[in-house]
Design a protein around this motif. Sequence first.
Motif, PDB file in Angstrom:
ATOM      1  N   ARG C  33       0.840  -1.207   0.000  1.00 45.38           N
ATOM      2  CA  ARG C  33       0.000   0.000   0.000  1.00 45.38           C
ATOM      3  C   ARG C  33       0.867   1.246   0.000  1.00 45.38           C
ATOM      4  N   VAL C  39       3.415   5.923  -5.689  1.00 44.43           N
ATOM      5  CA  VAL C  39       3.129   6.135  -7.116  1.00 44.43           C
ATOM      6  C   VAL C  39       2.001   7.139  -7.275  1.00 44.43           C
ATOM      7  N   VAL C  43       1.278   9.881   0.750  1.00 43.02           N
ATOM      8  CA  VAL C  43       2.166   9.393   1.806  1.00 43.02           C
ATOM      9  C   VAL C  43       1.927   7.914   2.052  1.00 43.02           C
ATOM     10  N   GLY C  44       0.671   7.548   2.125  1.00 38.83           N
ATOM     11  CA  GLY C  44       0.350   6.145   2.336  1.00 38.83           C
ATOM     12  C   GLY C  44       0.307   5.776   3.802  1.00 38.83           C
ATOM     13  N   PRO C  45      -0.271   4.624   4.082  1.00 39.35           N
ATOM     14  CA  PRO C  45      -0.401   4.204   5.477  1.00 39.35           C
ATOM     15  C   PRO C  45       0.947   3.733   6.024  1.00 39.35           C
ATOM     16  N   PRO C  46       1.044   3.627   7.331  1.00 43.91           N
ATOM     17  CA  PRO C  46       2.268   3.041   7.879  1.00 43.91           C
ATOM     18  C   PRO C  46       2.408   1.594   7.427  1.00 43.91           C
ATOM     19  N   GLN C  49       0.317  -1.287   8.753  1.00 44.85           N
ATOM     20  CA  GLN C  49      -1.136  -1.130   8.683  1.00 44.85           C
ATOM     21  C   GLN C  49      -1.860  -2.467   8.557  1.00 44.85           C
TER      22      GLN C  49
END
Lengths: 379, 155, 316, 608, 173
Positions: C33, C39, C43-46, C49
């Motif tokens: 993720r 892309v 930032v996206g999840p840790p 997650q």
Amino acid sequence: MKMKEYELFIGPQHPGITGNMMYHLWVDGDTVVKAECNVGYLHRGFEKLMESRTWMQNIPLVCRICVPDPDVNEMAYSMAVERLMGWREEVPERARYIRTVVLELSRIAAYLMGIGSYAGALGIYTLPQWALGDRDYIMDIFEQLTGARIYHIYIWPGGVRWDMPADLPKLIEKTMKYLEKRLKLYDDVFFKNRIFFDRAVDIGVIPKEKAIEWGVTGPNLRASGHEYDVRRLEPYAAYENIDFDVIHYPELGKFDVLSSGGDAYTRMLVRRLEIEQSISIIRQALKKMPSGEHLLKHPNWFKWEVPPGIAYERVESSKGEYGYMVVSDGGKKPVRVHVRGPSYTHGINVAETILKGANIADVSQILFSLDICPPDIER
Amino acid sequence: MKAKEIIGRGEEVHGRLYVKVEKQEVRELIKTLKENKFQHFVMLSCIDWIDDGEFELVYHLWSYEYREHVMISTRIKREGEEMESLHDLFPQIETYEREIKEMYGVNFIGNERLTPFFLEGWPHMPPMRKDFDSKKFIKDVFESIPPVEDEDEGI
Amino acid sequence: MVTVVSGLINVLIIAIYATVAMMIGILFMGIGRKIVARVHNRVGPPIYQGFIDIAKLILKKTNITHGWIYDLALLFSITGIVLTILFLPIGGVKLLSTEGDAFLVLYLLAIPALGFALGAGASGNPNSAIGVMRALVMMLSYELPFVISMVALMIYYDTTSIAEIVASQYGKWAILIPPFAISAAVADMALQGMLMEAPFDIPIAPHEIASGPMAEFGGKHLGSLMIYKAGTIVAYTTLFVDLFLGGGVVMKGGIVADVVNFIVWFILIFLVFTLSLLINTSFPRFRIEQAFKFYWKYEAVLAIIALVWVYWMVIS
Amino acid sequence: MVEMVFAVLIIAFIFTLFIKNNRVASIISLVVSLFPLAAFLDWGREFGINLISIGFENTMNINMAGITLHFSISPLAWFFGIMLFSLIPPILLYSYSFFSKNDGFYPFMILLMVSVMGILLSSDFLSFFLFWELMALGIFIMICRNGDRKAMVRYLSYSVLSGVLILAGIALLYHMNGTLLFAEIMLKADFETMVAITMLIIGFAIKAALMPLHTWVPPVYSTSDEPFVAFLSGGLSKIGYYGMLLLLFAMPGARVMEAYINSSIATYLLAIIGSLTAFFATFLAIFEDDLRKLLAYSSIAQLGYIAVGIGTGSSIAMAGALFQAFNHAFFKATLFLAAGSVAYRTGKWKISELGGVAYKMPLTFMAALFAIFALAAIPITSGFAAKWLLYEAAIERRYVFIAPIMLIAGVGAFLYSFRILYGVFLGENRYPDIKEAPKPMVAGMFLLVMPLIIFLIFPGYMLDMMDSFLSSAGLATISHSPYVIHTTLGNYNTIAVIVGMMFAMIPAFLIYVLRKQHLVDFEDNFIGGEIPSLYEHISMHAAHNFYKPLKDVVMPYLEGGATSIYSSLYKVVEKIADGARKIYDGVVQDYAIYVMLFLLIIAGWLLW
Amino acid sequence: MKYEEWSKISRIASKKSLWILHFCTGCGAIEMPPVMTSRFDMERFGMAPMATPRQADVLLITGYLTVKTLKRVIQVYEQMQDPKYVVAFGSCPINGGMYWDSYNTINQLDKYLPVDLYLAGCMPRPEGIINAMMELMEMIEKGEARGWEKYRKNYEKYKKNQEMAFKFGKVEE
């Protein structure tokens, strides 16, 4: 008991629908046998509400009719009121140009959203992320210009609410440049993607002969091969002084003409190409924009009475022809305001017709390619 | 105006051709216009003239070739009068008639799909009629519903 | 006594390996993720997650069920995927892979899929049924090129055991042999289908069928499906690495070699997974019949070319 | 003692012909059917398998009008006998409730038992052929009971063709060897023998429903009574393969066949035909809407695997083929019986018209589910062991063409299995008012599932049963323990899989047990956020045209199948016949000319 | 159901992984895509949109609710699995907002559904939405977001209110 078909509900709570509406599908295997549109989930009774509000109070109301592209509502309503007031020729020149800029910015924003959601329906989630992220820069412009991101309440009968700040054109130009750069990226990721061709060509075809009779308007009509655009046919704002191309099938610019027109593929390409046209319109409008007044002097809002009569005004929205019929009996409130949303025909009759025989994998992309906006169906 | 030449009547109101006709003539008129390049059916509106006791039905047509807008207006009585359905001329008229049936209660003979459209299980008078008082309705219906109080904890 | 102790130690090692592999799978979901988010300009999840999501789903207060057949999905999905991992050599450690072979692994992978399908069928949701139909057709599609590639390997190394295929590749990975380069490319596209990444995420297409087979799953059932998904990431990428990249074995003997091999294996499956994610982010979704045609027309032909080439090499 | 078994069966046949009461007839035939089973179990001692000990003799010679019919037991016949005769009692138990009156089912079941026993025990071609034709007749009468014309015509024409080919093959062999005894026939690798063998194999292949000789199967399976079809598909179809194995491996004089097997392209051809049968029949099954036809195509496909095994001819392949035959007998019989019970309660055959049966018939569903697992070769079911052996054999022989085709057919089995599961048993609860099938029917199905469960854990026992045949056929036996099979390429250890599965199940089971759950109604389903109660009836069962996208792609290629080949052949023959008819135009002069021409040709030939 | 039964670890897991039901009930939904996408990126807080109610934790009422939608919202809410939260967007669910005199929109959402968090504004900005979500997370951690318990406890009352709204006040006749 029907044994062969089963029923699918696309909506009201479904990712494959363009808002809060529902298509009731009867499916055999994976082919839609019959489709029925069910709307009313967003019906707030705008037309009833407008009858109980004064002419000016209606301005904040009308923009809520189409959420992704709200400015056309204010524009069409203002035009209709101006027509009844006899102000049609009196609207200040500067206001006309500012209106043009606002409408085109809003069009770009709506197209970015439409393209993004369409790409999402096809399963590429990169483009929606980019397109919606980029749309936010336009929201920023709106915020500077009008103070609001979505509902601007900016275009008024007789002009615009505030004058355009002097440094805004610079920001707009910067954003337009950025967008042009990004559009190339979109092409690489999506519009020149082989799988997009494979999926979208000849899907959900609106035939050229039928398009007008079915009441198809706007980009969808142009994708079917008619060179009709309200901005050209019945120019409003400052469009008569601005040079732009009416993008229509089969003139798809740098993209290959793969289909015979009227399908999801062409509809999306028309939208994609119109973004470039809008950018060019905005640039021209900013260049040609004269200085001067931005608003006619209004009568007292609470006592404002509009002469009796009936007026119909149309504008070209990102979804098609937007029309307002305003009827006045000379009172402080309108007798009747009837809104012609483009999705009314696209979403109900046209969609029900072209969904027949479609694959369920394509239902969602057909709906997104028509760019249906449920709130303007049910108001 | 081209449309006036074709049908030979009507007056210009705010740049649009406004034609007042009897309800029997509407079909013939729209058919003539459709055959003469007025192929875009814009919409069908209904206006409630409560003082006259009449509904005004306005059929809007537009020609892309002549760039002209025609409004064909006909009046029917508020109570008890019906209109002929024209959905065979333009498919989308079916939907407009559905809406008007629901919002004003005008019946269209020949339209088989006059099913509930926006409203579901609506038990009252058609809401777009002028004599429907929505403020009273709100008071009676939504404001009379009591809030849910939680006795124990009062969250 | 000694045999009992050593047996217990073996069981322990196998259990640890399987647990670690599942953990890696869950971690990969988070990393995946994150990569996709990068892309997308986000930032996206840790990266942890996945663990939170699974914990939340399993700890949900209410869990609805549609009867015992529906619950089979839960049991089958985790059981099948853990079992598959047990039968795959991980970083050269054989676990149970000497007790079964590649055909067993191929069929073991069908257990969770069939359980999943049963659960989806038992829920009675038409969206699920279409999703399962698509998943099964996808299976039929990608298995052909994959199986042909696998048969080529089996013929070349004259064994069906994955452990032996891995052992024979020591020092020379299969992908370095020209026909197997083609096979590996084919198998990588098949992997794309197995992992249900775009353009082959057809069975779970949310816009079309509201996440398909998963439409009715929630709570602990969905949590176990996520564990299954995490397991498939490890299982399929490991299968690919074992078949074509020598299973990540670069050293022999000793505990140090095991650790090094494990790290190499981890890097390799990460690379394979990242490749599939990057393909995922840059393609729309096929329709199911297009995917079928893609695999049976282009991929299968390539796979057959490689197979014929290998056969010719073996014969001569 | 063989005579006694025959005598009991024949007496029972005559007796049941006159009993109208279904239950009495069922019990009589059930009891009678235990005799041959007991005999076969007893004969296991000959081959090192001690199951029961009664002391049946196992040879018999009958003199009839100067002709001697020879009967004795062979390892192959024993294997098939165990398989077939353990199939029959559960089916007869099932019939106890299935039929309402005895209208010929039981006597002809007994007749079929006689014929099968005769075929299996015969040790000369004459008795073999006699009982073969008796079986064909028995099947025909069974088909006639339901009187579907298409099925009768198809079966009859194929059966006659099969009989003629077998007779011709036997005649050729007799011509060359001067004897009909299996023990004395010497098969040589010459042209005549090849012709004879090919004729016999084609004759057997018709019974075994190899493509393209399968077209009689779908109409027959879809119109006859389920208990009979279960026996036909599960049992009698294997008799064709018995014939092939007898001819190619078991005949004492067949040593020469080793050379034939290893060199000839003909057996490779058999393997290819087998794999293609599996492949195409699987695709046909995937798209079939009639449950019985689906199962018929599935039978054809599963039987194709056996042909692959026989064609491959190595010991692993042979073991795989026999294992597959055994499995198929039981799971397919179970499935046909389950289909029968579903139809017994609902009266529907079309998958698209069924749905949700499992909620009311859970036991039937469980039996069918297990059979389907075996059919789809889910690991640890015995179905997997059989297919695994076949795959190993194909890789061992480097059959690069056959192995992928078989594997894809195996994947295809998942597709149609899911159709049965979802379309018939799961999905929308369309039959809320039905009851579970009657107890004897359920008991019959579960009895059929039992052997599958035994060989699930101990596939080695199955290999034990084959050992004597394999060594008598001159093939190496496969090294195995009760739960491990070793081949030259890999191992399959059921205990490892089962133990692994137990371990793997722990986390799943913990999640399952520790978190409470509650059952929701079928109506409480996510349907795009809509409310079902607002609609009169929402049909949510997506069973019709289930694999439509696949069908759209594949069907154009499948449509030129066997049926159309035959219909075009028929058209050609019809045209020729039509042309030939024109010769008889009724003009006397023309006839005179024909006669003249004929005489001229004869004269020319003689003078040449 | 007691508050203590809802353990700390499940509260933390629940807080860090809020799955949002993809249901645009009103115009507030227009600000959800920006929140999901690259500029505001709610996924960094573990929030993700979900396709079906079975999978989701949070029901967003993004704006006014018509009676027709309310029926669906309740259906969907009841299909969600506990713990579940309701966040109401904009002014409309609070008191009707712009549409206070509309005959088809219910004016006050918490008569029909327990609302855990109100988010005022017409419409709320993406920053506001994220802020509200953070607030909700804090409430979850403290165990204050317990609308689902309230709904269970007062199920009869809610049902009665809903029924009255569905029938447009004609329930007694």
